[in-house]
Design an enzyme around this catalytic site. Structure first.
Site, PDB file in Angstrom:
ATOM      1  N   ASN A   1      -8.379  -2.760   3.777  1.00 11.40           N
ATOM      2  CA  ASN A   1      -7.480  -3.007   4.895  1.00 11.40           C
ATOM      3  C   ASN A   1      -7.256  -1.779   5.766  1.00 11.40           C
ATOM      4  OD1 ASN A   1      -7.052  -5.747   4.334  1.00 11.40           O
ATOM      5  ND2 ASN A   1      -5.438  -5.281   2.858  1.00 11.40           N
TER       6      ASN A   1
ATOM      7  N   ASP B   1     -10.661   5.124  -0.865  1.00  9.83           N
ATOM      8  CA  ASP B   1     -11.018   4.590  -2.174  1.00  9.83           C
ATOM      9  C   ASP B   1     -11.995   3.442  -2.025  1.00  9.83           C
ATOM     10  OD1 ASP B   1      -8.592   3.302  -0.991  1.00  9.83           O
ATOM     11  OD2 ASP B   1      -8.863   1.905  -2.654  1.00  9.83           O
TER      12      ASP B   1
ATOM     13  N   HIS C   1      -5.322   3.946  -4.810  1.00  8.17           N
ATOM     14  CA  HIS C   1      -5.413   3.681  -3.376  1.00  8.17           C
ATOM     15  C   HIS C   1      -5.189   4.955  -2.547  1.00  8.17           C
ATOM     16  CE1 HIS C   1      -6.319   0.398  -0.842  1.00  8.17           C
ATOM     17  NE2 HIS C   1      -5.122   0.017  -0.481  1.00  8.17           N
TER      18      HIS C   1
ATOM     19  N   ASN D   1      -2.239  -0.676   5.584  1.00  7.46           N
ATOM     20  CA  ASN D   1      -2.678  -1.771   6.458  1.00  7.46           C
ATOM     21  C   ASN D   1      -2.526  -1.472   7.941  1.00  7.46           C
ATOM     22  OD1 ASN D   1      -3.005  -2.986   4.011  1.00  7.46           O
ATOM     23  ND2 ASN D   1      -1.644  -4.706   4.399  1.00  7.46           N
TER      24      ASN D   1
END
Length: 202
Positions: A121, A100, A27, A75
């Site tokens: 997100n 990513d 991530h 997020n």
């Protein structure tokens, strides 16, 4: 939009999560690339509390460019991006976000302007905080799909050595492609990025 009128990024954002437990996870490929870019530009990312992240300013192919790593957690990335853009009067069209992508094989990449968020997100947050504007540029770096349905463990896990090698190759290609973007335009940069396949350029 023609190559001559193409708006070039004034801000490059690398997405990821803060903290050593997330360092070099799938991530975090966006911020990993951003750090390599900062090193190549000979600048240092520094904490900027007013922008809720780490930022730097430098010269990329004779263009003044700002770098940003939102440290709000993925997020809430948009809060950081919006704060910096508001302060420096940077428009969504002048932003490049590096992130990513599950839908691309490890080390494969896509460079594009606009489009959906594909469940990411970080991108959702940025779009929302920019007034639901999706017209920012994205550099998508593939991390592949998990063998099971446990997406969270996959994106928060670290790559296998083979996948890491492929992604490192992609970083090298992307560094050069960004310079091409500023010197020769979006079309040539896109061809370089989208046509890249790891292990084939050795």
């Amino acid at each position: 939009m023609t190559e001559k009128s193409q708006v070039l990024p004034k801000l490059i954002v690398g997405l990821g999560n803060p903290g050593s437990q997330y360092s070099h996870t799938r991530h975090n490929v966006g911020v990993d690339f951003l750090q390599l870019l900062a090193d190549d530009m000979h600048v240092t990312l520094q904490n900027e509390s007013r922008f809720l992240g780490m930022s730097a300013r430098g010269n990329l192919a004779n263009h003044d460019v700002r770098l940003l790593f939102p440290t709000t957690f993925m997020n809430e990335s948009g809060r950081s991006v919006a704060a910096l853009c508001s302060f420096f009067k940077i428009t969504p069209e002048e932003i490049l976000v590096v992130h990513d992508d599950l839908d691309l094989m490890p080390g494969h990449m896509k460079l594009k302007i606009g489009g959906g968020f594909a469940g990411h997100n970080g991108l959702k947050s940025i779009g929302a905080c920019l007034g639901n504007n999706q017209n920012f540029m994205r550099l998508r770096i593939g991390i592949g799909m998990p063998p099971s349905r446990d997406v969270i463990s996959w994106v928060l896990g670290r790559c296998s050595p083979d996948d890491r090698e492929d992604i490192d190759e992609a970083y090298s290609c992307a560094l050069q492609a960004l310079k091409t973007l500023y010197t020769s335009g979006l079309q040539k940069a896109t061809c370089a990025v989208n046509g890249f396949k790891p292990n084939q350029n050795n």
